[in-house]
Structures are given as C-alpha cells and as structure tokens.
Design a protein around this motif. Structure first.
Motif, PDB file in Angstrom:
ATOM      1  N   PRO A 157     122.786 -26.214  30.110  1.00 37.69           N
ATOM      2  CA  PRO A 157     122.699 -24.760  29.956  1.00 37.69           C
ATOM      3  C   PRO A 157     123.615 -24.033  30.944  1.00 37.69           C
ATOM      4  CG  PRO A 157     120.533 -25.730  30.458  1.00 37.69           C
ATOM      5  CD  PRO A 157     121.519 -26.843  30.441  1.00 37.69           C
ATOM      6  N   ASP A 158     124.264 -23.015  30.472  1.00 35.07           N
ATOM      7  CA  ASP A 158     125.105 -22.106  31.279  1.00 35.07           C
ATOM      8  C   ASP A 158     126.433 -22.675  31.759  1.00 35.07           C
ATOM      9  OD1 ASP A 158     123.029 -20.354  31.060  1.00 35.07           O
ATOM     10  OD2 ASP A 158     122.191 -20.828  33.034  1.00 35.07           O
ATOM     11  N   LEU A 159     126.621 -23.991  31.628  1.00 27.62           N
ATOM     12  CA  LEU A 159     127.811 -24.563  32.253  1.00 27.62           C
ATOM     13  C   LEU A 159     129.106 -24.022  31.652  1.00 27.62           C
ATOM     14  CD1 LEU A 159     128.843 -26.953  34.273  1.00 27.62           C
ATOM     15  CD2 LEU A 159     129.525 -27.900  32.108  1.00 27.62           C
ATOM     16  N   LEU A 160     129.233 -24.132  30.326  1.00 23.82           N
ATOM     17  CA  LEU A 160     130.498 -23.680  29.723  1.00 23.82           C
ATOM     18  C   LEU A 160     130.670 -22.167  29.842  1.00 23.82           C
ATOM     19  CD1 LEU A 160     131.123 -25.995  26.650  1.00 23.82           C
ATOM     20  CD2 LEU A 160     132.189 -26.013  28.898  1.00 23.82           C
ATOM     21  N   GLU A 161     129.544 -21.471  29.857  1.00 26.22           N
ATOM     22  CA  GLU A 161     129.608 -20.015  30.033  1.00 26.22           C
ATOM     23  C   GLU A 161     130.186 -19.688  31.423  1.00 26.22           C
ATOM     24  OE1 GLU A 161     125.806 -18.394  28.827  1.00 26.22           O
ATOM     25  OE2 GLU A 161     126.347 -16.570  29.961  1.00 26.22           O
ATOM     26  N   THR A 162     129.704 -20.438  32.425  1.00 30.95           N
ATOM     27  CA  THR A 162     130.211 -20.222  33.785  1.00 30.95           C
ATOM     28  C   THR A 162     131.693 -20.594  33.862  1.00 30.95           C
ATOM     29  OG1 THR A 162     128.031 -20.795  34.590  1.00 30.95           O
ATOM     30  CG2 THR A 162     129.778 -20.796  36.213  1.00 30.95           C
ATOM     31  N   PHE A 163     132.061 -21.723  33.274  1.00 26.24           N
ATOM     32  CA  PHE A 163     133.483 -22.127  33.266  1.00 26.24           C
ATOM     33  C   PHE A 163     134.329 -21.049  32.581  1.00 26.24           C
ATOM     34  CE2 PHE A 163     133.079 -27.076  33.604  1.00 26.24           C
ATOM     35  CZ  PHE A 163     132.589 -26.927  34.890  1.00 26.24           C
ATOM     36  N   HIS A 164     133.777 -20.490  31.512  1.00 28.66           N
ATOM     37  CA  HIS A 164     134.497 -19.435  30.792  1.00 28.66           C
ATOM     38  C   HIS A 164     134.732 -18.242  31.727  1.00 28.66           C
ATOM     39  CE1 HIS A 164     134.520 -16.317  27.297  1.00 28.66           C
ATOM     40  NE2 HIS A 164     135.731 -16.722  27.574  1.00 28.66           N
ATOM     41  N   ASP A 165     133.674 -17.830  32.420  1.00 31.93           N
ATOM     42  CA  ASP A 165     133.802 -16.697  33.362  1.00 31.93           C
ATOM     43  C   ASP A 165     134.858 -17.000  34.432  1.00 31.93           C
ATOM     44  OD1 ASP A 165     131.770 -15.473  32.048  1.00 31.93           O
ATOM     45  OD2 ASP A 165     130.225 -15.891  33.566  1.00 31.93           O
ATOM     46  N   TRP A 166     134.776 -18.193  35.009  1.00 30.95           N
ATOM     47  CA  TRP A 166     135.726 -18.553  36.078  1.00 30.95           C
ATOM     48  C   TRP A 166     137.152 -18.597  35.530  1.00 30.95           C
ATOM     49  CZ3 TRP A 166     132.621 -23.281  38.464  1.00 30.95           C
ATOM     50  CH2 TRP A 166     131.499 -22.772  39.135  1.00 30.95           C
ATOM     51  N   THR A 167     137.278 -19.017  34.287  1.00 25.58           N
ATOM     52  CA  THR A 167     138.623 -19.084  33.688  1.00 25.58           C
ATOM     53  C   THR A 167     139.176 -17.673  33.491  1.00 25.58           C
ATOM     54  OG1 THR A 167     137.992 -21.143  32.620  1.00 25.58           O
ATOM     55  CG2 THR A 167     139.943 -20.037  31.747  1.00 25.58           C
ATOM     56  N   MET A 168     138.297 -16.759  33.047  1.00 26.18           N
ATOM     57  CA  MET A 168     138.745 -15.377  32.854  1.00 26.18           C
ATOM     58  C   MET A 168     139.124 -14.740  34.200  1.00 26.18           C
ATOM     59  SD  MET A 168     138.799 -14.824  29.639  1.00 26.18           S
ATOM     60  CE  MET A 168     139.303 -16.499  29.442  1.00 26.18           C
ATOM     61  N   GLU A 169     138.471 -15.195  35.275  1.00 19.28           N
ATOM     62  CA  GLU A 169     138.802 -14.700  36.630  1.00 19.28           C
ATOM     63  C   GLU A 169     140.108 -15.294  37.147  1.00 19.28           C
ATOM     64  OE1 GLU A 169     137.143 -12.664  38.607  1.00 19.28           O
ATOM     65  OE2 GLU A 169     135.133 -12.562  37.784  1.00 19.28           O
ATOM     66  N   GLY A 170     140.582 -16.352  36.484  1.00 17.40           N
ATOM     67  CA  GLY A 170     141.794 -17.045  36.952  1.00 17.40           C
ATOM     68  C   GLY A 170     141.487 -18.145  37.964  1.00 17.40           C
ATOM     69  N   TRP A 171     140.190 -18.469  38.130  1.00 16.36           N
ATOM     70  CA  TRP A 171     139.810 -19.483  39.120  1.00 16.36           C
ATOM     71  C   TRP A 171     139.957 -20.901  38.571  1.00 16.36           C
ATOM     72  CZ3 TRP A 171     134.435 -17.520  41.297  1.00 16.36           C
ATOM     73  CH2 TRP A 171     134.633 -16.277  41.911  1.00 16.36           C
ATOM     74  N   LEU A 172     139.801 -21.001  37.260  1.00 17.75           N
ATOM     75  CA  LEU A 172     139.810 -22.307  36.599  1.00 17.75           C
ATOM     76  C   LEU A 172     140.875 -22.240  35.510  1.00 17.75           C
ATOM     77  CD1 LEU A 172     137.895 -24.750  36.961  1.00 17.75           C
ATOM     78  CD2 LEU A 172     136.509 -23.865  35.097  1.00 17.75           C
ATOM     79  N   GLN A 173     141.509 -23.388  35.236  1.00 17.25           N
ATOM     80  CA  GLN A 173     142.532 -23.417  34.187  1.00 17.25           C
ATOM     81  C   GLN A 173     142.248 -24.583  33.255  1.00 17.25           C
ATOM     82  OE1 GLN A 173     145.790 -23.678  37.059  1.00 17.25           O
ATOM     83  NE2 GLN A 173     146.521 -21.672  36.386  1.00 17.25           N
ATOM     84  N   LEU A 174     143.051 -24.678  32.214  1.00 20.52           N
ATOM     85  CA  LEU A 174     142.931 -25.811  31.296  1.00 20.52           C
ATOM     86  C   LEU A 174     144.088 -26.756  31.558  1.00 20.52           C
ATOM     87  CD1 LEU A 174     142.278 -23.770  28.023  1.00 20.52           C
ATOM     88  CD2 LEU A 174     140.572 -25.070  29.330  1.00 20.52           C
ATOM     89  N   LEU A 175     143.843 -28.034  31.305  1.00 25.23           N
ATOM     90  CA  LEU A 175     144.951 -28.976  31.453  1.00 25.23           C
ATOM     91  C   LEU A 175     145.817 -28.929  30.204  1.00 25.23           C
ATOM     92  CD1 LEU A 175     143.132 -32.025  33.016  1.00 25.23           C
ATOM     93  CD2 LEU A 175     145.017 -30.754  34.009  1.00 25.23           C
ATOM     94  N   PRO A 176     147.130 -28.806  30.369  1.00 20.13           N
ATOM     95  CA  PRO A 176     147.982 -28.798  29.177  1.00 20.13           C
ATOM     96  C   PRO A 176     147.996 -30.184  28.544  1.00 20.13           C
ATOM     97  CG  PRO A 176     149.312 -28.697  31.159  1.00 20.13           C
ATOM     98  CD  PRO A 176     147.884 -28.681  31.603  1.00 20.13           C
ATOM     99  N   ASP A 177     148.305 -30.229  27.241  1.00 18.29           N
ATOM    100  CA  ASP A 177     148.313 -31.524  26.520  1.00 18.29           C
ATOM    101  C   ASP A 177     149.228 -32.539  27.176  1.00 18.29           C
ATOM    102  OD1 ASP A 177     146.587 -30.754  24.528  1.00 18.29           O
ATOM    103  OD2 ASP A 177     148.193 -29.704  23.464  1.00 18.29           O
ATOM    104  N   ALA A 178     150.387 -32.019  27.653  1.00 18.69           N
ATOM    105  CA  ALA A 178     151.421 -32.932  28.115  1.00 18.69           C
ATOM    106  C   ALA A 178     151.079 -33.638  29.417  1.00 18.69           C
ATOM    107  CB  ALA A 178     152.717 -32.149  28.298  1.00 18.69           C
TER     108      ALA A 178
END
Ligand code: SIN
Ligand code: CO
Length: 402
Positions: free
Chosen positions: A380-401
């Motif tokens: 519960p809440d994990l992906l929501e928190t990751f989403h928030d942090w990503t919108m803040e610029g704190w977390l990013q996604l790994l590119p495919d390459a």
C-alpha cells in the motif's frame, strides 16, 4: 518542464564489498583502508584510476562556473597577491588560459554531471552521511590555492595534467592574517610528489598541503563533511522545538495569574525565568530522536539544489513505467535510513517493516530494478509515494538503454 528529467542518465553503483581489494585504494580493501588509514594518515595512490577520463571537460567546467545555482570560486596569485573571487563567472571574465597562477574551483560537480556522480559513488564504502561532494578545480601553470589545511578528509584525484603536491604533518597551523583565503603563515613540506592523471592523494583533516599545477591541470577533490557539534546542537534544538506535538514539555504558554503589581517594570519577572527554566530542564530526548533529527538534517538537499520538474504523469501511467523501467534516485537526492526511519531530502518517514525493506534497498543501491519495483508494487502507498517523489524530481526512471 522536461521529460528528459524523468529518466536517469546512468545506472548508479551499489554498495562496495569491504573485503575486495580496490585499485582505487592502491590494492587495499575498503576494510583495511578504513581501519589503518582513514582519518589517520595520508596515502598516495599511484594510478588509483588508470586511464582516467576527466568527468568534465574544461569547457563544461567553465560553463558550470557560469551558473548561478553552482558554487564556484576563482583564486589567483598575481603580482605576489592572493585574490579570491566568488562566481558565477562568464568565461570572458576569467583570465586567459595563457596567464599563469590562477585556478577556478567548482563545488558540487556531482550534482550536475553523471560522471562526477559515478566517481563519488566509488567512495561509498564511506557512509553517505559523511560524503559531501566532488569539487573540480582547473588551474593554469603555477596555479593553486596556497599552502593550507582543510577541516575535512579529502581524496585529491588528478584528472588531467600534472600537479605537484607537498604535504606536512606540522601542528603549527597559524594563518596569514587579513587574507581573503586561508594560507598557512609557515609551511615546511616533509614529502612531495608530482601527481599524473589517475594518481590520487588521500589526506586526513588538518593535514597541511599545497598543490601547484605544472602546466594546465584539473584536480577532483572528493570531499567529506563532519558536522561541528556546536552547529548541530543549534539545529537539534530548533528541530526539537518544531516537533512540539511530540514534546509535551514545550506545550502551553507562560501564564502569570496572581503575579503581584511591580514597581520595577523593567525587571525580568523571576516567575517567568523559573517557569521557562523548569520547562527547558524537563525537556528530554532519546537516542532515537537524535537519530531522527540527524537523518532529517543530513538528508537536506545542499544549498542551491533545485530538482528538475518533470511533465505531469498520471498515476496509472507512472505505475506501468516504474515497473518496466525501475526507479533510481536523482543525483542530488540524499536518502538515508536508521532502524525505524527512512529519510529523503530532509523528510522523515516511519514505514512499516514490509516497506522499510524496499526503501532501504533503494537508499543503499540508489535504485530498484524493474523486478524489484514489480515485487514491491502491491504494498500500500508505495507506488503512490514513488510517483510523488518522481513528480518532485527526487526519483527518476531507468532508461531502456542502461
Ligand atoms: C585544488 O584543487 O586546487 C585545491 C584542493 C585542495 O587543496 O584541497
Ligand atoms: Co585542501
């Protein structure tokens, strides 16, 4: 807002085996280095980084020095006079490369440059709470910041060109008065070496040193921080009083029903002093609270850091992306944890055990693979928190390459 900020530029390095010998440490294991050398004595390591590629070119360093969100300094020694200027510097305002005896020093290069961040991560056998930043200096022939000492441990890695280092264990550390920078009034070198690209010198705090460029050169300083107790105490008391809800002793306000009429209106009422002293004396804190404070304080972003805003993504789209790409901490994000808390960029969380396990992994590895995100996604809440942090610029996604 940009989409490029959504994706990390590189896969961060995870924790380092303490018992595996490292070229970076001249063949010592991190465990041996920490036991025998760290914070105790200097160590010269020839070819710590063989075939080193400078993390930034001179041009890229100069353009960082032109930014107002980057701390930079220029030190010159023209006509027998030390001078210090603070950035930003437009390149046309810097002395010519043909002029001898000046240096440009740029702080926090790891926050803006992936290669410098990768370089810093090679030192993660030392806790993140101690690691500070990568400073890169450029100097023309004869350039340097003069004989001095630093209050922190430092690894001085020669990234291009040559620099002559002279060091001394002298305990007399008086400074020349009235100079814009700290220069030792007396410096008697005991050892000296010319460092070539890839060579590195480790110095503990308070160790006198002087590095002079032999021709144009660049040096990276991997620096550490050791907060001063006095400064920490001030921050701690402020933190403690802000967490009043948890601090019963500080609830309420002074009241003085029954106070007599005074003929000395300027005198501090003795009852006021007594009441405040009683409350302050009753203030209590536990090691757990100190740890929560330290995690919050030490994970505060460095001054001037602004996280890049990313284009809005719906929660649904984000959840899919996070599970296919994995997540990675942005280079400027600071994540720490203790027994009960997870700290990120100055915020403290007390996650349930099932979640804490994944957040700790994120902090230690600075990323979670797609498989790991998929495994923890149902919490519960994990992906929501990751989403928030990503919108803040704190977390990013790994590119495919990657
Ligand atoms: C420099 O890179 O010029 C100075 C680094 C230091 O002495 O700490
Ligand atoms: Co120094």
């Amino acid at each position: 807002m940009s989409d490029s900020a959504l994706y990390a530029q590189a896969l961060p390095a995870g924790p380092i085996d303490p018992d595996a010998p490292l070229t970076l440490l001249g063949g010592l294991t991190p465990a041996t280095f920490m036991r025998d050398v760290w914070h105790r004595k200097p160590l010269l390591i020839r070819q710590a980084v063989p075939g080193i590629v400078p993390p930034v070119s001179r041009e890229a360093l100069f353009s960082l020095a032109d930014r107002d969100d980057v701390e930079s300094r220029m030190v010159s020694y023209f006509r027998n006079r030390w001078k210090l200027d603070n950035g930003p510097f437009a390149e046309e305002n810097l002395p010519s490369r043909k002029t001898r005896q000046w240096s440009l020093l740029v702080q926090g290069v790891n926050l803006h440059n992936t290669a410098a961040a990768e370089l810093m991560s090679q030192f993660r056998f030392i806790p993140d709470a101690r690691l500070d930043d990568v400073m890169i200096s450029y100097a023309t022939d004869g350039g340097g910041v003069g004989p001095h000492f630093d209050s922190y441990d430092v690894f001085l890695l020669q990234v291009s060109g040559r620099r002559r280092w002279r060091i001394s264990s002298q305990t007399k550390l008086d400074l020349v008065p009235n100079l814009p920078l700290k220069i030792l009034s007396q410096f008697t070198a005991e050892e000296e070496w010319v460092l070539e690209p890839g060579d590195m010198l480790y110095l503990p705090p308070q160790y006198a040193h002087d590095g002079v460029a032999e021709g144009e050169c660049m040096t990276a300083s991997i620096g550490f921080r050791a907060p001063a107790f006095r400064e920490l105490a001030g921050h701690f008391l402020a933190w403690l009083s802000e967490t009043v809800e948890d601090n019963e002793d500080l609830s309420g306000r002074y009241a003085d029903a029954g106070e007599g009429a005074t003929i000395h209106p300027a005198q501090l009422p003795a009852n006021l002093t007594r009441a405040v002293a009683e409350r302050l004396t009753a203030m209590r804190w536990t090691p757990g609270m100190v740890s929560e404070f330290l995690g919050t304080h030490l994970s505060e972003p460095k001054p001037g850091v602004e996280f890049a805003e990313v284009a809005e993504l719906t929660a649904r789209k984000y959840e899919k992306l996070a599970q296919t790409h994995g997540v990675v901490l942005a280079p400027a994000s600071i994540a720490l944890y203790d027994k009960t808390h997870f700290f990120i960029n100055g915020e403290a969380y007390e996650p349930p055990a099932a979640l804490a396990k994944w957040l700790r992994r994120l902090a230690d590895n600075r990323c979670l693979t797609p498989e790991e995100v998929t495994a923890c996604a149902p919490l519960p809440d994990l992906l929501e928190t990751f989403h928030d942090w990503t919108m803040e610029g704190w977390l990013q996604l790994l590119p495919d390459a990657v």
